[in-house]
Design a protein around this motif. Structure first.
Motif, mmCIF file in Angstrom:
data_model
loop_
_atom_site.group_PDB
_atom_site.id
_atom_site.type_symbol
_atom_site.label_atom_id
_atom_site.label_comp_id
_atom_site.label_asym_id
_atom_site.label_seq_id
_atom_site.Cartn_x
_atom_site.Cartn_y
_atom_site.Cartn_z
ATOM 1 N N MET A 5 0.854 -1.182 0.000
ATOM 2 C CA MET A 5 0.000 0.000 0.000
ATOM 3 C C MET A 5 0.893 1.237 0.000
ATOM 4 S SD MET A 5 -1.724 -2.610 2.194
ATOM 5 C CE MET A 5 -0.296 -2.605 3.121
ATOM 6 N N MET A 6 0.538 2.261 -0.795
ATOM 7 C CA MET A 6 1.395 3.423 -0.952
ATOM 8 C C MET A 6 0.653 4.718 -0.663
ATOM 9 S SD MET A 6 2.664 6.010 -3.214
ATOM 10 C CE MET A 6 2.287 5.656 -4.887
ATOM 11 N N LYS A 7 1.387 5.674 -0.089
ATOM 12 C CA LYS A 7 0.863 7.013 0.139
ATOM 13 C C LYS A 7 1.969 7.997 -0.233
ATOM 14 C CE LYS A 7 -2.495 8.832 3.282
ATOM 15 N NZ LYS A 7 -3.294 8.588 4.457
ATOM 16 N N GLU A 8 1.582 9.123 -0.861
ATOM 17 C CA GLU A 8 2.573 10.096 -1.316
ATOM 18 C C GLU A 8 2.255 11.473 -0.742
ATOM 19 O OE1 GLU A 8 4.222 10.003 -5.489
ATOM 20 O OE2 GLU A 8 3.087 11.883 -5.560
ATOM 21 N N PHE A 9 3.320 12.203 -0.397
ATOM 22 C CA PHE A 9 3.196 13.552 0.153
ATOM 23 C C PHE A 9 4.151 14.483 -0.573
ATOM 24 C CE2 PHE A 9 2.254 10.555 3.512
ATOM 25 C CZ PHE A 9 1.088 11.045 4.053
ATOM 26 N N LYS A 10 3.799 15.761 -0.621
ATOM 27 C CA LYS A 10 4.700 16.803 -1.107
ATOM 28 C C LYS A 10 5.005 17.703 0.084
ATOM 29 C CE LYS A 10 3.053 16.995 -5.868
ATOM 30 N NZ LYS A 10 1.876 16.149 -5.941
ATOM 31 N N THR A 11 6.286 18.030 0.265
ATOM 32 C CA THR A 11 6.656 18.966 1.317
ATOM 33 C C THR A 11 7.464 20.100 0.692
ATOM 34 O OG1 THR A 11 8.721 17.820 1.907
ATOM 35 C CG2 THR A 11 6.712 17.118 3.048
ATOM 36 N N PHE A 12 7.434 21.248 1.365
ATOM 37 C CA PHE A 12 8.089 22.433 0.829
ATOM 38 C C PHE A 12 9.050 23.079 1.831
ATOM 39 C CE2 PHE A 12 4.180 21.660 -1.409
ATOM 40 C CZ PHE A 12 4.591 21.724 -2.734
ATOM 41 N N SER A 13 9.334 22.372 2.932
ATOM 42 C CA SER A 13 10.280 22.861 3.938
ATOM 43 C C SER A 13 10.720 21.691 4.804
ATOM 44 C CB SER A 13 9.615 23.923 4.829
ATOM 45 O OG SER A 13 8.591 23.324 5.604
ATOM 46 N N GLN A 14 11.801 21.917 5.546
ATOM 47 C CA GLN A 14 12.242 20.887 6.488
ATOM 48 C C GLN A 14 11.159 20.614 7.525
ATOM 49 O OE1 GLN A 14 16.013 21.508 8.397
ATOM 50 N NE2 GLN A 14 17.155 21.178 6.513
ATOM 51 N N GLU A 15 10.480 21.661 7.971
ATOM 52 C CA GLU A 15 9.435 21.506 8.987
ATOM 53 C C GLU A 15 8.316 20.589 8.491
ATOM 54 O OE1 GLU A 15 10.703 24.509 7.990
ATOM 55 O OE2 GLU A 15 11.932 24.858 9.784
ATOM 56 N N GLU A 16 7.936 20.745 7.230
ATOM 57 C CA GLU A 16 6.891 19.884 6.669
ATOM 58 C C GLU A 16 7.380 18.438 6.549
ATOM 59 O OE1 GLU A 16 5.434 21.525 2.996
ATOM 60 O OE2 GLU A 16 4.502 23.239 4.003
ATOM 61 N N VAL A 144 5.652 3.392 1.247
ATOM 62 C CA VAL A 144 5.057 2.125 0.815
ATOM 63 C C VAL A 144 5.051 1.178 2.012
ATOM 64 C CG1 VAL A 144 5.231 0.162 -0.752
ATOM 65 C CG2 VAL A 144 5.863 2.455 -1.551
ATOM 66 N N PHE A 145 3.873 0.668 2.312
ATOM 67 C CA PHE A 145 3.699 -0.286 3.409
ATOM 68 C C PHE A 145 3.659 -1.684 2.809
ATOM 69 C CE2 PHE A 145 1.682 3.731 4.521
ATOM 70 C CZ PHE A 145 2.301 4.021 5.727
ATOM 71 N N ASN A 146 4.697 -2.469 3.058
ATOM 72 C CA ASN A 146 4.817 -3.803 2.476
ATOM 73 C C ASN A 146 4.405 -4.877 3.474
ATOM 74 O OD1 ASN A 146 6.099 -3.345 -0.187
ATOM 75 N ND2 ASN A 146 7.655 -2.366 1.074
ATOM 76 N N GLY A 147 3.369 -5.610 3.151
ATOM 77 C CA GLY A 147 2.981 -6.758 3.953
ATOM 78 C C GLY A 147 1.769 -6.535 4.832
ATOM 79 N N SER A 148 1.185 -7.632 5.250
ATOM 80 C CA SER A 148 -0.043 -7.586 6.046
ATOM 81 C C SER A 148 0.186 -6.958 7.419
ATOM 82 C CB SER A 148 -0.633 -8.987 6.201
ATOM 83 O OG SER A 148 0.306 -9.844 6.822
ATOM 84 N N LYS A 149 1.410 -7.020 7.927
ATOM 85 C CA LYS A 149 1.735 -6.404 9.222
ATOM 86 C C LYS A 149 1.352 -4.928 9.237
ATOM 87 C CE LYS A 149 5.625 -5.401 12.236
ATOM 88 N NZ LYS A 149 7.008 -5.681 12.573
ATOM 89 N N TYR A 150 1.484 -4.285 8.086
ATOM 90 C CA TYR A 150 1.249 -2.836 7.994
ATOM 91 C C TYR A 150 -0.071 -2.502 7.292
ATOM 92 C CZ TYR A 150 6.201 -2.893 9.187
ATOM 93 O OH TYR A 150 7.402 -3.120 9.813
ATOM 94 N N ARG A 151 -0.969 -3.466 7.219
ATOM 95 C CA ARG A 151 -2.217 -3.336 6.464
ATOM 96 C C ARG A 151 -2.989 -2.049 6.785
ATOM 97 N NH1 ARG A 151 -4.791 -8.247 7.298
ATOM 98 N NH2 ARG A 151 -3.803 -8.998 5.411
#
Length: 162
Positions: A5-16, A144-151
């Motif tokens: 399972m995958m999730k994507e983020f955009k950040t624009f600073s170190q704080e983000e 990316v969360f690989n495997g059922s452990k991270y479902r």
């Protein structure tokens, strides 16, 4: 078939970037393994600082480039690896790597692709890339969360949640 399972983020600073790390860190439990990859200067250690903060670690996290691993005490033990300088995966066994992987803590590995041949299948993979089209400090962070452990981790990953 392996669950991914995958999730994507955009950040624009170190704080983000730190905030995304904190969000992931709030989900982590004993035995979780986070593998971080990205070019030099993309923010791997900045992201790791976010994870550490969410675990109650007050110290500033620095990259253990020469020691390979730094250990920290938080709500659970936190083991921060930087494997950039190792020449062969076998070197990891000399420092007791398996004890860390299957121990009582959370493991974060920077430059994890270098040792992917000795990592378990079920890991959280984080890839950080600069995106100069979006700005000088812009990053794309793919988790990316690989495997059922991270479902359920993907649905529970919420940025800005305290």
């Amino acid at each position: 078939m392996k669950e991914k399972m995958m999730k994507e983020f955009k950040t624009f600073s170190q704080e983000e970037t730190i905030e995304i790390g904190k969000a992931l860190g709030r989900l982590l439990n004993t035995g979780d393994i986070v593998c971080i990859n990205g070019d030099l200067g993309t923010g791997k250690t900045v992201f790791t600082n976010g994870i550490a903060k969410s675990l109650g670690i007050k110290e500033h996290i620095t990259s253990p480039t020469f020691t390979i691993v730094n250990e920290y005490s938080g709500r659970v033990p936190f083991y921060h690896f930087d494997v950039y300088r190792i020449s062969d995966s076998e070197e990891m066994f000399e420092i007791g790597f398996e004890e860390y992987l299957y121990g009582e803590g959370i493991v974060v590995i920077e430059w994890a692709d270098i040792i992917k041949d000795i990592l378990p299948e079920e890991v959280i993979q984080v890839t950080i890339k600069k995106n100069l089209d979006l700005g000088i400090d812009a990053r794309i962070i793919e988790i990316v969360f690989n495997g059922s452990k991270y479902r359920d981790y993907k649905s529970r990953l919420v940025v800005g949640d305290k």
